[in-house]
Design a protein around this motif. Sequence first.
Motif, PDB file in Angstrom:
ATOM      1  N   GLY A   1      89.854  14.099  30.069  1.00 41.26           N
ATOM      2  CA  GLY A   1      88.658  14.606  31.140  1.00 41.26           C
ATOM      3  C   GLY A   1      88.898  13.578  32.736  1.00 41.26           C
ATOM      4  N   ARG A   2      88.135  13.617  33.280  1.00 36.74           N
ATOM      5  CA  ARG A   2      88.278  13.923  35.335  1.00 36.74           C
ATOM      6  C   ARG A   2      86.980  13.014  35.426  1.00 36.74           C
ATOM      7  NH1 ARG A   2      92.044  16.964  38.150  1.00 36.74           N
ATOM      8  NH2 ARG A   2      93.701  18.178  36.398  1.00 36.74           N
TER       9      ARG A   2
ATOM     10  N   ASN B   1      94.637  12.938  29.452  1.00 31.10           N
ATOM     11  CA  ASN B   1      95.730  12.410  30.747  1.00 31.10           C
ATOM     12  C   ASN B   1      96.437  11.038  29.704  1.00 31.10           C
ATOM     13  OD1 ASN B   1      93.325  14.010  32.430  1.00 31.10           O
ATOM     14  ND2 ASN B   1      92.610  12.055  32.003  1.00 31.10           N
TER      15      ASN B   1
ATOM     16  N   GLN C   1      90.025   3.710  30.883  1.00 28.01           N
ATOM     17  CA  GLN C   1      90.726   4.371  30.394  1.00 28.01           C
ATOM     18  C   GLN C   1      91.704   3.296  29.389  1.00 28.01           C
ATOM     19  OE1 GLN C   1      94.845   3.560  33.768  1.00 28.01           O
ATOM     20  NE2 GLN C   1      93.872   5.951  34.428  1.00 28.01           N
TER      21      GLN C   1
ATOM     22  N   SER D   1      92.836   8.884  28.841  1.00 29.08           N
ATOM     23  CA  SER D   1      92.117   8.606  29.215  1.00 29.08           C
ATOM     24  C   SER D   1      91.333  10.241  29.222  1.00 29.08           C
ATOM     25  CB  SER D   1      91.526   8.254  30.487  1.00 29.08           C
ATOM     26  OG  SER D   1      91.884   9.321  31.095  1.00 29.08           O
TER      27      SER D   1
ATOM     28  N   ASN E   1      85.305   7.823  33.452  1.00 30.98           N
ATOM     29  CA  ASN E   1      86.063   7.637  32.285  1.00 30.98           C
ATOM     30  C   ASN E   1      87.053   6.356  31.730  1.00 30.98           C
ATOM     31  OD1 ASN E   1      84.393  10.052  31.869  1.00 30.98           O
ATOM     32  ND2 ASN E   1      86.383  11.091  31.636  1.00 30.98           N
TER      33      ASN E   1
ATOM     34  N   TYR F   1      97.875  15.386  33.107  1.00 32.69           N
ATOM     35  CA  TYR F   1      96.875  15.808  33.431  1.00 32.69           C
ATOM     36  C   TYR F   1      96.816  17.443  31.684  1.00 32.69           C
ATOM     37  CZ  TYR F   1      94.662  13.764  37.230  1.00 32.69           C
ATOM     38  OH  TYR F   1      94.253  12.229  38.068  1.00 32.69           O
TER      39      TYR F   1
END
Lengths: 111, 114
Positions: free
Chosen positions: B96-97, B31, B103, B94, B101, B50
């Motif tokens: 994954g989702r 991301n 930044q 960052s 998580n 993404y």
Amino acid sequence: GNSVTQMEGPVTLSEEAFLTINCTYTATGYPSLFWYVQYPGEGLQLLLKATKADDKGSNKGFEATYRKETTSFHLEKGSVQVSDSAVYFCALRANNNDMRFGAGTRLTVKP
Amino acid sequence: DVKVTQSSRYLVKRTGEKVFLECVQDMDHENMFWYRQDPGLGLRLIYFSYDVKMKEKGDIPEGYSVSREKKERFSLILESASTNQTSMYLCASSSGRRVKNIQYFGAGTRLSVL
């Protein structure tokens, strides 16, 4: 929608004073909460985070507790130093991956 | 340590110029994000991505476009710079989702459009 509201600055304190910067949020579901710090001339750095209710994030003497009942994540430090002078941002990341930042609070600590 | 590098710290451009702001991250993050930071307004999301060649509009995409040809690089483009685009621009990445998580931010590019 998701949003973060933090106390307006600027905040000016003397060295060794107690610091509180208020932050409240609006979000659906169970967001993660963050405090970022921006020192002069630099980008944002993560200061601390909490990912679920009643978690306490802490780093460099700063603390914040994730209070779901009051939707708050206030930043505190017992004794500030001149080197803590910076802009502090409260932020949340919601379940839908939406990231929201507060407007920032400028802190100046005088010797 | 994660490193997010923005190519310029300061830029001065003229109205109508095409401006490229470059951002590179070295942690293989999926991301990447572009924000602008203005006093009293905090950070506002312009665009995010993404995955390679994917892009999504943020809250204030008007007047901007982005390019993500490689995973590590995310470019912000001002097709025709205007004075109201004078601001601090911050890139972040960052992985994954997951909601928790973090930044990671670059140092920022302060753009002045004259």
